[in-house]
Design a protein around this motif. Structure first.
Motif, PDB file in Angstrom:
ATOM      1  N   GLU A 144       0.815  -1.209   0.000  1.00  0.00           N
ATOM      2  CA  GLU A 144       0.000   0.000   0.000  1.00  0.00           C
ATOM      3  C   GLU A 144       0.849   1.259   0.000  1.00  0.00           C
ATOM      4  O   GLU A 144       0.437   2.314  -0.484  1.00  0.00           O
ATOM      5  CB  GLU A 144      -0.935  -0.004   1.218  1.00  0.00           C
ATOM      6  N   CYS A 145       2.068   1.167   0.556  1.00  0.00           N
ATOM      7  CA  CYS A 145       2.969   2.330   0.610  1.00  0.00           C
ATOM      8  C   CYS A 145       3.636   2.611  -0.732  1.00  0.00           C
ATOM      9  O   CYS A 145       4.070   3.731  -0.981  1.00  0.00           O
ATOM     10  CB  CYS A 145       4.059   2.105   1.658  1.00  0.00           C
ATOM     11  N   VAL A 146       3.732   1.612  -1.578  1.00  0.00           N
ATOM     12  CA  VAL A 146       4.472   1.744  -2.831  1.00  0.00           C
ATOM     13  C   VAL A 146       3.617   2.462  -3.871  1.00  0.00           C
ATOM     14  O   VAL A 146       2.452   2.102  -4.090  1.00  0.00           O
ATOM     15  CB  VAL A 146       4.901   0.357  -3.349  1.00  0.00           C
ATOM     16  N   HIS A 147       4.183   3.488  -4.502  1.00  0.00           N
ATOM     17  CA  HIS A 147       3.515   4.178  -5.604  1.00  0.00           C
ATOM     18  C   HIS A 147       3.988   3.563  -6.916  1.00  0.00           C
ATOM     19  O   HIS A 147       5.193   3.448  -7.148  1.00  0.00           O
ATOM     20  CB  HIS A 147       3.832   5.671  -5.587  1.00  0.00           C
ATOM     21  N   ARG A 148       3.045   3.219  -7.781  1.00  0.00           N
ATOM     22  CA  ARG A 148       3.375   2.525  -9.021  1.00  0.00           C
ATOM     23  C   ARG A 148       3.081   3.398 -10.231  1.00  0.00           C
ATOM     24  O   ARG A 148       2.093   4.119 -10.252  1.00  0.00           O
ATOM     25  CB  ARG A 148       2.614   1.209  -9.116  1.00  0.00           C
ATOM     26  N   GLY A 154       4.853  -1.662 -20.868  1.00  0.00           N
ATOM     27  CA  GLY A 154       4.329  -2.530 -19.827  1.00  0.00           C
ATOM     28  C   GLY A 154       5.149  -2.582 -18.550  1.00  0.00           C
ATOM     29  O   GLY A 154       4.715  -3.171 -17.569  1.00  0.00           O
ATOM     30  N   LYS A 155       6.361  -1.965 -18.522  1.00  0.00           N
ATOM     31  CA  LYS A 155       7.178  -2.021 -17.325  1.00  0.00           C
ATOM     32  C   LYS A 155       6.604  -1.120 -16.244  1.00  0.00           C
ATOM     33  O   LYS A 155       6.195   0.004 -16.500  1.00  0.00           O
ATOM     34  CB  LYS A 155       8.619  -1.592 -17.636  1.00  0.00           C
ATOM     35  N   VAL A 156       6.577  -1.623 -15.016  1.00  0.00           N
ATOM     36  CA  VAL A 156       6.031  -0.883 -13.887  1.00  0.00           C
ATOM     37  C   VAL A 156       7.184  -0.377 -13.016  1.00  0.00           C
ATOM     38  O   VAL A 156       8.033  -1.157 -12.590  1.00  0.00           O
ATOM     39  CB  VAL A 156       5.082  -1.763 -13.048  1.00  0.00           C
ATOM     40  N   TRP A 157       7.201   0.952 -12.782  1.00  0.00           N
ATOM     41  CA  TRP A 157       8.194   1.550 -11.897  1.00  0.00           C
ATOM     42  C   TRP A 157       7.557   1.721 -10.521  1.00  0.00           C
ATOM     43  O   TRP A 157       6.426   2.148 -10.399  1.00  0.00           O
ATOM     44  CB  TRP A 157       8.649   2.908 -12.427  1.00  0.00           C
ATOM     45  N   LYS A 158       8.339   1.403  -9.479  1.00  0.00           N
ATOM     46  CA  LYS A 158       7.830   1.483  -8.113  1.00  0.00           C
ATOM     47  C   LYS A 158       8.614   2.541  -7.342  1.00  0.00           C
ATOM     48  O   LYS A 158       9.853   2.544  -7.381  1.00  0.00           O
ATOM     49  CB  LYS A 158       7.948   0.123  -7.427  1.00  0.00           C
ATOM     50  N   PHE A 159       7.866   3.436  -6.638  1.00  0.00           N
ATOM     51  CA  PHE A 159       8.506   4.550  -5.963  1.00  0.00           C
ATOM     52  C   PHE A 159       8.150   4.556  -4.481  1.00  0.00           C
ATOM     53  O   PHE A 159       7.063   4.149  -4.074  1.00  0.00           O
ATOM     54  CB  PHE A 159       8.072   5.876  -6.589  1.00  0.00           C
ATOM     55  N   CYS A 160       9.105   5.066  -3.684  1.00  0.00           N
ATOM     56  CA  CYS A 160       8.940   5.165  -2.233  1.00  0.00           C
ATOM     57  C   CYS A 160       7.918   6.242  -1.898  1.00  0.00           C
ATOM     58  O   CYS A 160       7.921   7.333  -2.479  1.00  0.00           O
ATOM     59  CB  CYS A 160      10.289   5.471  -1.580  1.00  0.00           C
ATOM     60  N   ALA A 161       7.066   5.994  -0.920  1.00  0.00           N
ATOM     61  CA  ALA A 161       6.051   6.963  -0.514  1.00  0.00           C
ATOM     62  C   ALA A 161       6.647   8.121   0.281  1.00  0.00           C
ATOM     63  O   ALA A 161       6.037   9.182   0.384  1.00  0.00           O
ATOM     64  CB  ALA A 161       4.982   6.267   0.323  1.00  0.00           C
ATOM     65  N   ARG A 165      11.815   8.011  -4.343  1.00  0.00           N
ATOM     66  CA  ARG A 165      12.873   7.336  -5.089  1.00  0.00           C
ATOM     67  C   ARG A 165      12.442   5.904  -5.386  1.00  0.00           C
ATOM     68  O   ARG A 165      11.448   5.406  -4.861  1.00  0.00           O
ATOM     69  CB  ARG A 165      14.186   7.342  -4.293  1.00  0.00           C
ATOM     70  N   LEU A 166      13.214   5.234  -6.251  1.00  0.00           N
ATOM     71  CA  LEU A 166      12.867   3.864  -6.635  1.00  0.00           C
ATOM     72  C   LEU A 166      12.961   2.927  -5.441  1.00  0.00           C
ATOM     73  O   LEU A 166      13.831   3.075  -4.582  1.00  0.00           O
ATOM     74  CB  LEU A 166      13.800   3.383  -7.742  1.00  0.00           C
ATOM     75  N   CYS A 167      12.063   1.979  -5.392  1.00  0.00           N
ATOM     76  CA  CYS A 167      12.127   0.939  -4.371  1.00  0.00           C
ATOM     77  C   CYS A 167      12.085  -0.428  -5.048  1.00  0.00           C
ATOM     78  O   CYS A 167      11.621  -0.571  -6.186  1.00  0.00           O
ATOM     79  CB  CYS A 167      10.991   1.086  -3.357  1.00  0.00           C
ATOM     80  N   GLU A 168      12.584  -1.421  -4.347  1.00  0.00           N
ATOM     81  CA  GLU A 168      12.700  -2.766  -4.899  1.00  0.00           C
ATOM     82  C   GLU A 168      12.044  -3.768  -3.969  1.00  0.00           C
ATOM     83  O   GLU A 168      12.022  -3.558  -2.747  1.00  0.00           O
ATOM     84  CB  GLU A 168      14.172  -3.126  -5.094  1.00  0.00           C
ATOM     85  N   PRO A 169      11.528  -4.854  -4.539  1.00  0.00           N
ATOM     86  CA  PRO A 169      10.950  -5.899  -3.693  1.00  0.00           C
ATOM     87  C   PRO A 169      12.030  -6.514  -2.806  1.00  0.00           C
ATOM     88  O   PRO A 169      13.178  -6.667  -3.218  1.00  0.00           O
ATOM     89  CB  PRO A 169      10.400  -6.914  -4.703  1.00  0.00           C
ATOM     90  N   ILE A 170      11.671  -6.843  -1.603  1.00  0.00           N
ATOM     91  CA  ILE A 170      12.617  -7.489  -0.699  1.00  0.00           C
ATOM     92  C   ILE A 170      12.835  -8.916  -1.170  1.00  0.00           C
ATOM     93  O   ILE A 170      11.892  -9.683  -1.360  1.00  0.00           O
ATOM     94  CB  ILE A 170      12.087  -7.475   0.740  1.00  0.00           C
ATOM     95  N   GLY A 171      14.077  -9.273  -1.419  1.00  0.00           N
ATOM     96  CA  GLY A 171      14.398 -10.593  -1.952  1.00  0.00           C
ATOM     97  C   GLY A 171      14.471 -10.614  -3.459  1.00  0.00           C
ATOM     98  O   GLY A 171      14.726 -11.658  -4.055  1.00  0.00           O
TER      99      GLY A 171
END
Length: 206
Positions: A144-148, A154-161, A165-171
């Protein structure tokens, strides 16, 4: 803070508490310190207060600005000296500058809650588990915190709330499961995958 005290009769030892920057003295209402006397010009003089310096400057007054009896245009002041504007005398009581820095209370966020299975609870959404981490501020985020933002292709960029800045999945990103159809499509030529050939269409037309 630096200050001057008016010693002339009729002013009840009035104290001029100076502030940092320019302090204007005169008979006109717009001055920082109003000195209502016939010998004082409308905009008589100004006193500049800065870190460690107190400078007196005449503003083209009619009856002049004096320091210890000598007429001056611009001069640095020291404690104990006598300033006269027109017929009004003032004593420099102190030239100290006190700068108060307000205390800012910084709220320290609570540490993240780690469950028995090793997963972490989001600090902003207590019922959600952490799935991502920011690459810049390293904040732990739930879905819920991640802005997409979906880009062309089709590529989805994920940003910190918090810092955007960019965020990455854990693992790391989870690899997509390969389907049987996808495997056959890459390894075996299926006639229905490409549709009828040109020769077959011509024979069917005859």
């Amino acid at each position: 803070m630096a200050s001057l005290r008016i010693t002339t009769n009729g002013f009840q030892n009035q104290i001029l508490e100076l502030r940092l920057g320019v302090n204007r003295c005169g008979r006109a209402p717009g001055n920082d310190f109003l000195i209502d006397h016939s010998t004082v010009s409308g905009w008589h003089c100004e006193i500049m207060l800065s870190d460690g310096d107190l400078v007196l400057r005449d503003c083209g007054s009619t009856n002049g600005t004096f320091l210890d009896g000598a007429r001056v245009q611009e001069v640095q002041l020291h404690s104990g000296q006598v300033v006269r504007v027109g017929d009004i005398e003032m004593v420099v009581e102190t030239t100290d500058v006190k700068v108060s820095i307000p205390k800012i209370e910084v709220q320290v966020p609570a540490p993240p809650v780690v469950l028995a299975d090793g997963s972490t609870i989001c600090r902003r959404h207590p019922k959600a588990r952490v799935t991502h981490q920011c690459t810049h501020c390293h904040e732990l985020l739930c879905d819920e915190c991640v802005h997409r933002l979906r880009r062309r292709g089709g590529k989805v960029w994920k940003f910190c709330a918090l810092c955007s800045r960019l965020c990455e999945p854990i693992g790391g990103e989870k690899k997509k499961k390969k389907t049987l159809f996808g495997f056959l499509h890459k390894t075996v030529k299926l006639p229905f995958a490409k549709g009828p050939k040109k020769k077959e269409i011509e024979e069917a037309a005859e």
